[in-house]
Design an enzyme around this catalytic site. Sequence first.
Site, PDB file in Angstrom:
ATOM      1  N   SER A   1       0.838  -1.198   0.000  1.00  0.00           N
ATOM      2  CA  SER A   1       0.000   0.000   0.000  1.00  0.00           C
ATOM      3  C   SER A   1       0.869   1.242   0.000  1.00  0.00           C
ATOM      4  O   SER A   1       1.670   1.458   0.918  1.00  0.00           O
ATOM      5  CB  SER A   1      -0.896   0.024   1.236  1.00  0.00           C
ATOM      6  OG  SER A   1      -1.400   1.326   1.407  1.00  0.00           O
TER       7      SER A   1
ATOM      8  N   HIS B   1      -1.159  -1.223  -4.364  1.00  0.00           N
ATOM      9  CA  HIS B   1      -2.441  -0.929  -3.702  1.00  0.00           C
ATOM     10  C   HIS B   1      -2.528   0.581  -3.443  1.00  0.00           C
ATOM     11  O   HIS B   1      -1.702   1.147  -2.731  1.00  0.00           O
ATOM     12  CB  HIS B   1      -2.514  -1.724  -2.397  1.00  0.00           C
ATOM     13  CG  HIS B   1      -3.804  -1.603  -1.661  1.00  0.00           C
ATOM     14  ND1 HIS B   1      -4.921  -2.350  -1.976  1.00  0.00           N
ATOM     15  CD2 HIS B   1      -4.165  -0.839  -0.613  1.00  0.00           C
ATOM     16  CE1 HIS B   1      -5.918  -2.041  -1.143  1.00  0.00           C
ATOM     17  NE2 HIS B   1      -5.482  -1.121  -0.303  1.00  0.00           N
TER      18      HIS B   1
ATOM     19  N   ASP C   1      -4.626   3.573  -1.903  1.00  0.00           N
ATOM     20  CA  ASP C   1      -5.669   3.892  -0.927  1.00  0.00           C
ATOM     21  C   ASP C   1      -6.209   5.298  -1.159  1.00  0.00           C
ATOM     22  O   ASP C   1      -5.564   6.281  -0.812  1.00  0.00           O
ATOM     23  CB  ASP C   1      -5.105   3.777   0.491  1.00  0.00           C
ATOM     24  CG  ASP C   1      -4.968   2.333   0.925  1.00  0.00           C
ATOM     25  OD1 ASP C   1      -5.961   1.581   0.804  1.00  0.00           O
ATOM     26  OD2 ASP C   1      -3.879   1.946   1.392  1.00  0.00           O
TER      27      ASP C   1
ATOM     28  N   MET D   1      -8.764   8.095  -0.185  1.00  0.00           N
ATOM     29  CA  MET D   1      -9.590   8.499   0.963  1.00  0.00           C
ATOM     30  C   MET D   1     -10.105   9.912   0.739  1.00  0.00           C
ATOM     31  O   MET D   1      -9.361  10.781   0.287  1.00  0.00           O
ATOM     32  CB  MET D   1      -8.764   8.457   2.250  1.00  0.00           C
ATOM     33  CG  MET D   1      -8.132   7.102   2.528  1.00  0.00           C
ATOM     34  SD  MET D   1      -7.338   7.087   4.147  1.00  0.00           S
ATOM     35  CE  MET D   1      -6.562   5.470   4.125  1.00  0.00           C
TER      36      MET D   1
ATOM     37  N   HIS E   1      -8.273   1.073  -4.081  1.00  0.00           N
ATOM     38  CA  HIS E   1      -9.181   0.848  -2.947  1.00  0.00           C
ATOM     39  C   HIS E   1      -9.880   2.177  -2.650  1.00  0.00           C
ATOM     40  O   HIS E   1      -9.269   3.079  -2.080  1.00  0.00           O
ATOM     41  CB  HIS E   1      -8.347   0.348  -1.757  1.00  0.00           C
ATOM     42  CG  HIS E   1      -9.099   0.202  -0.477  1.00  0.00           C
ATOM     43  ND1 HIS E   1      -8.480  -0.076   0.728  1.00  0.00           N
ATOM     44  CD2 HIS E   1     -10.421   0.259  -0.191  1.00  0.00           C
ATOM     45  CE1 HIS E   1      -9.388  -0.152   1.686  1.00  0.00           C
ATOM     46  NE2 HIS E   1     -10.571   0.055   1.160  1.00  0.00           N
TER      47      HIS E   1
ATOM     48  N   MET F   1     -12.028   4.438  -0.639  1.00  0.00           N
ATOM     49  CA  MET F   1     -12.658   4.697   0.673  1.00  0.00           C
ATOM     50  C   MET F   1     -13.340   6.048   0.569  1.00  0.00           C
ATOM     51  O   MET F   1     -12.885   7.048   1.131  1.00  0.00           O
ATOM     52  CB  MET F   1     -11.582   4.684   1.778  1.00  0.00           C
ATOM     53  CG  MET F   1     -11.123   3.274   2.116  1.00  0.00           C
ATOM     54  SD  MET F   1      -9.568   3.270   3.026  1.00  0.00           S
ATOM     55  CE  MET F   1      -8.425   3.270   1.663  1.00  0.00           C
TER      56      MET F   1
ATOM     57  N   MET G   1     -11.663  -6.235   5.086  1.00  0.00           N
ATOM     58  CA  MET G   1     -10.816  -5.336   5.884  1.00  0.00           C
ATOM     59  C   MET G   1     -10.474  -6.022   7.211  1.00  0.00           C
ATOM     60  O   MET G   1     -11.352  -6.528   7.908  1.00  0.00           O
ATOM     61  CB  MET G   1     -11.532  -4.015   6.181  1.00  0.00           C
ATOM     62  CG  MET G   1     -11.781  -3.114   4.978  1.00  0.00           C
ATOM     63  SD  MET G   1     -10.311  -2.608   4.057  1.00  0.00           S
ATOM     64  CE  MET G   1      -9.341  -1.769   5.315  1.00  0.00           C
TER      65      MET G   1
ATOM     66  N   GLY H   1      -2.945   3.577   8.124  1.00  0.00           N
ATOM     67  CA  GLY H   1      -1.997   2.474   8.095  1.00  0.00           C
ATOM     68  C   GLY H   1      -1.486   2.213   9.506  1.00  0.00           C
ATOM     69  O   GLY H   1      -1.750   2.998  10.424  1.00  0.00           O
TER      70      GLY H   1
ATOM     71  N   ASP I   1      -6.739  -6.651   3.973  1.00  0.00           N
ATOM     72  CA  ASP I   1      -6.113  -5.323   4.061  1.00  0.00           C
ATOM     73  C   ASP I   1      -6.128  -4.823   5.502  1.00  0.00           C
ATOM     74  O   ASP I   1      -7.195  -4.592   6.073  1.00  0.00           O
ATOM     75  CB  ASP I   1      -6.877  -4.364   3.143  1.00  0.00           C
ATOM     76  CG  ASP I   1      -6.230  -2.975   3.060  1.00  0.00           C
ATOM     77  OD1 ASP I   1      -5.142  -2.795   3.629  1.00  0.00           O
ATOM     78  OD2 ASP I   1      -6.836  -2.098   2.413  1.00  0.00           O
TER      79      ASP I   1
ATOM     80  N   GLY J   1      -2.915  -4.402   8.811  1.00  0.00           N
ATOM     81  CA  GLY J   1      -2.189  -5.098   9.874  1.00  0.00           C
ATOM     82  C   GLY J   1      -1.512  -6.394   9.463  1.00  0.00           C
ATOM     83  O   GLY J   1      -1.176  -7.221  10.312  1.00  0.00           O
TER      84      GLY J   1
ATOM     85  N   GLY K   1       1.170  -2.368   4.079  1.00  0.00           N
ATOM     86  CA  GLY K   1       1.688  -1.005   4.037  1.00  0.00           C
ATOM     87  C   GLY K   1       2.927  -0.882   4.888  1.00  0.00           C
ATOM     88  O   GLY K   1       4.061  -0.952   4.391  1.00  0.00           O
TER      89      GLY K   1
HETATM   90  C1  DX5 Z   1      -6.279   1.314   5.649  1.00  0.00           C
HETATM   91  C2  DX5 Z   1      -5.766   1.045   4.240  1.00  0.00           C
HETATM   92  C3  DX5 Z   1      -4.712   0.036   4.173  1.00  0.00           C
HETATM   93  C4  DX5 Z   1      -3.452   0.411   4.919  1.00  0.00           C
HETATM   94  C5  DX5 Z   1      -2.700  -0.826   5.234  1.00  0.00           C
HETATM   95  O1  DX5 Z   1      -7.399   2.109   5.576  1.00  0.00           O
HETATM   96  O2  DX5 Z   1      -6.823   0.583   3.431  1.00  0.00           O
HETATM   97  O3  DX5 Z   1      -4.419  -0.328   2.841  1.00  0.00           O
HETATM   98  O4  DX5 Z   1      -2.630   1.254   4.193  1.00  0.00           O
HETATM   99  O5  DX5 Z   1      -1.599  -0.456   5.993  1.00  0.00           O
HETATM  100  P1  DX5 Z   1      -0.946  -1.464   7.049  1.00  0.00           P
HETATM  101  O6  DX5 Z   1      -0.454  -2.636   6.280  1.00  0.00           O
HETATM  102  O7  DX5 Z   1       0.109  -0.631   7.657  1.00  0.00           O
HETATM  103  O8  DX5 Z   1      -2.042  -1.866   8.013  1.00  0.00           O
HETATM  104 ZN    ZN Z   2      -6.341  -0.330   1.450  1.00  0.00          ZN
END
Ligand code: DX5
Ligand code: ZN
Length: 221
Positions: free
Chosen positions: A8, A33, A35, A37, A66, A68, A142, A149, A181, A183, A203
């Site tokens: 990510s 990936h 993200d 937002m 992705h 959001m 999710m 992240g 996606d 953690g 990420g």
């Molecule tokens: C959270 C994002 C993820 C995030 C993952 O809203 O959709 O893609 O960047 O990051 P890590 O791998 O650090 O949880």
């Molecule tokens: Zn994501």
Amino acid sequence: MTTKIAPSILSADFSVMGESIKKLQAAGADLIHCDVMDGSFVEPITFGGQMVKNIRPLTTLPLDVHLMIEHPKTQIKFFADAGADIITVHYGACAKISPDYLEETLKLIKSCGVRCGAIVNPDVPVERIFPVFPLCDMVLLMSVFPGYGGQKFIPAVLKKVKKAREYALAIGKPDMDIEIDGGVTEDNAAQIRAAGANVLVAGSAVFKSPDMAATIANLKK
Ligand code: DX5
Ligand code: ZN
């Protein structure tokens, strides 16, 4: 199924994004990936179609977008034109508009020639998106609440991964991508894969690693 790793770029340094994209491909990433937002569906604002358009020529890897965002249908054309290879949309953003909005959005994505996927948050049963499984190239479960992240993996998602894989098999789509996606780390990747997920977003695990290539390889094995 072969495991694919989708780093990510939320965890990248946005001032040197192009360099990061090239490094990810050299380190063995399978997808990028992205993200997106909007500051409303989730608190932060990241980037829009212009970022996707600008990184498109820098890699041959598929761009996994992705979304959001609220009202995702209004944005599909921009991300498709920017060069997205797959676009995923949140069940929660769609369900609050109308019962058919998710299906309409997925069909719109397909009509743009882009692969599509539906997403559920950690507190939403995966059964809610079973009706659109036949339309989806991928489903995204999710394993943290979206927005940031670096959060901790919520293990309850593993049961949902199993259910999703079983249902995909039952409807004759054994190869459907199931993406996780949030953690994902080198420590929990094996159990996530064993549950039936084949696309792992990572990420912080990748960007904080002193050796991206080794981390990506470890996430796969
Ligand atoms: C959270 C994002 C993820 C995030 C993952 O809203 O959709 O893609 O960047 O990051 P890590 O791998 O650090 O949880
Ligand atoms: Zn994501």
